[in-house]
Design a protein around this motif. Structure first.
Motif, PDB file in Angstrom:
ATOM      1  N   ALA A   5       0.834  -1.203   0.000  1.00  0.00           N
ATOM      2  CA  ALA A   5       0.000   0.000   0.000  1.00  0.00           C
ATOM      3  C   ALA A   5       0.871   1.257   0.000  1.00  0.00           C
ATOM      4  O   ALA A   5       0.583   2.221  -0.719  1.00  0.00           O
ATOM      5  CB  ALA A   5      -0.945  -0.001   1.197  1.00  0.00           C
ATOM      6  N   MET A   6       1.941   1.255   0.797  1.00  0.00           N
ATOM      7  CA  MET A   6       2.844   2.417   0.823  1.00  0.00           C
ATOM      8  C   MET A   6       3.549   2.592  -0.518  1.00  0.00           C
ATOM      9  O   MET A   6       3.732   3.717  -0.977  1.00  0.00           O
ATOM     10  CB  MET A   6       3.871   2.279   1.946  1.00  0.00           C
ATOM     11  N   GLU A   7       3.944   1.492  -1.149  1.00  0.00           N
ATOM     12  CA  GLU A   7       4.592   1.580  -2.462  1.00  0.00           C
ATOM     13  C   GLU A   7       3.630   2.172  -3.495  1.00  0.00           C
ATOM     14  O   GLU A   7       4.033   2.991  -4.326  1.00  0.00           O
ATOM     15  CB  GLU A   7       5.096   0.202  -2.898  1.00  0.00           C
TER      16      GLU A   7
ATOM     17  N   TYR B 135       8.244  11.714   2.191  1.00  0.00           N
ATOM     18  CA  TYR B 135       7.892  10.936   3.376  1.00  0.00           C
ATOM     19  C   TYR B 135       7.807   9.445   3.035  1.00  0.00           C
ATOM     20  O   TYR B 135       8.408   8.600   3.707  1.00  0.00           O
ATOM     21  CB  TYR B 135       6.548  11.426   3.941  1.00  0.00           C
ATOM     22  N   LEU B 136       7.049   9.131   2.002  1.00  0.00           N
ATOM     23  CA  LEU B 136       6.829   7.724   1.647  1.00  0.00           C
ATOM     24  C   LEU B 136       8.109   7.038   1.182  1.00  0.00           C
ATOM     25  O   LEU B 136       8.307   5.849   1.459  1.00  0.00           O
ATOM     26  CB  LEU B 136       5.729   7.611   0.601  1.00  0.00           C
ATOM     27  N   ALA B 137       8.987   7.757   0.498  1.00  0.00           N
ATOM     28  CA  ALA B 137      10.261   7.164   0.067  1.00  0.00           C
ATOM     29  C   ALA B 137      11.074   6.725   1.286  1.00  0.00           C
ATOM     30  O   ALA B 137      11.665   5.637   1.294  1.00  0.00           O
ATOM     31  CB  ALA B 137      11.050   8.157  -0.778  1.00  0.00           C
ATOM     32  N   ILE B 138      11.067   7.544   2.329  1.00  0.00           N
ATOM     33  CA  ILE B 138      11.782   7.187   3.560  1.00  0.00           C
ATOM     34  C   ILE B 138      11.111   5.993   4.226  1.00  0.00           C
ATOM     35  O   ILE B 138      11.773   5.038   4.638  1.00  0.00           O
ATOM     36  CB  ILE B 138      11.839   8.397   4.526  1.00  0.00           C
ATOM     37  N   ARG B 139       9.793   6.031   4.324  1.00  0.00           N
ATOM     38  CA  ARG B 139       9.068   4.954   5.010  1.00  0.00           C
ATOM     39  C   ARG B 139       9.193   3.620   4.261  1.00  0.00           C
ATOM     40  O   ARG B 139       9.347   2.573   4.891  1.00  0.00           O
ATOM     41  CB  ARG B 139       7.606   5.337   5.214  1.00  0.00           C
TER      42      ARG B 139
END
Length: 160
Positions: free
Chosen positions: A38-40, A75-79
Motif C-alpha cells: 500500500a505504501m509503495e 515521506y513515503l520514500a523514507i518509510r
C-alpha cells in the motif's frame, strides 16, 4: 494590479508551496506485507501527481499543485526504504504484530482490530498501530486475559 497585491500573492503562494515535512516516527517502521504494498502504491501515486503538476504552465499554480505530492513522496520514500516487513503470525495463542484480536469492553461493546504498522493503521477500518496504547497492552496476551485501558477493562475473546 498594484505591486502590493503581487507581493501578497507571492507570499501566499510561497506559504502554500513550502509545506513542512511529514513527521517521521521514532518507532521501528514495522509493516505487514500488505502495508508495504500500500505504501509503495501511495509513493507511485504521489510521484505521478508531482510529475503531472510539472506540466502546468503557470509557475505559481505548478508550485501549489506540486507541494503536497512532493512532500508525500519524500515521506513515503523514507518509510518504504526503512520498512521492516513482519511475518504473519504463526500462532493464535497470543496477540502479536499482524494478529486480529477481538475483545469485549466493560460496557458490553465487542471490538475487533488487526495490529499493524503506524502508516497502515486505520481504526475506522479495523486496524490499530502496534504502538497504540491498546495494542501495547494486548501484545503477548491470550484469550481470556484482561487488560485495563483508561480505567476500563478489555477481555480478549478471540485471536486470529
Amino acid at each position: 494590479m498594484s505591486v502590493a497585491f503581487m507581493k501578497e500573492e507571492s507570499a501566499e503562494t510561497a506559504s502554500e508551496t513550502l509545506l513542512p515535512d511529514r513527521e517521521i516516527s521514532p518507532h521501528p517502521n514495522l509493516v505487514t506485507a500488505e502495508g508495504l504494498k500500500a505504501m509503495e502504491l501511495q509513493l507511485r501515486q504521489a510521484r505521478e501527481a508531482y510529475e503531472a503538476a510539472q506540466a502546468i504552465e503557470d509557475v505559481n499554480e505548478r508550485r501549489r499543485q506540486s507541494a503536497t505530492p512532493l512532500r508525500d513522496a519524500r515521506y513515503l520514500a523514507i518509510r518504504v526504504s526503512t520498512a521492516e516487513v513482519m511475518p504473519a503470525p504463526t500462532s493464535s495463542d497470543v496477540v502479536s504484530f499482524g494478529s486480529r484480536v477481538t475483545f469485549e469492553r466493560d460496557d458490553g461493546r465487542v471490538q475487533t482490530y488487526r495490529i499493524v504498522g503506524e502508516d497502515e493503521a486505520d481504526p475506522k477500518a479495523g486496524s490499530i498501530s502496534f504502538v497504540s496504547p491498546v495494542a501495547r497492552l494486548l501484545m503477548g496476551k491470550a484469550v481470556g486475559d484482561v487488560v485495563t485501558v483508561n480505567e476500563q477493562e478489555l477481555q480478549i475473546t478471540a485471536i486470529v
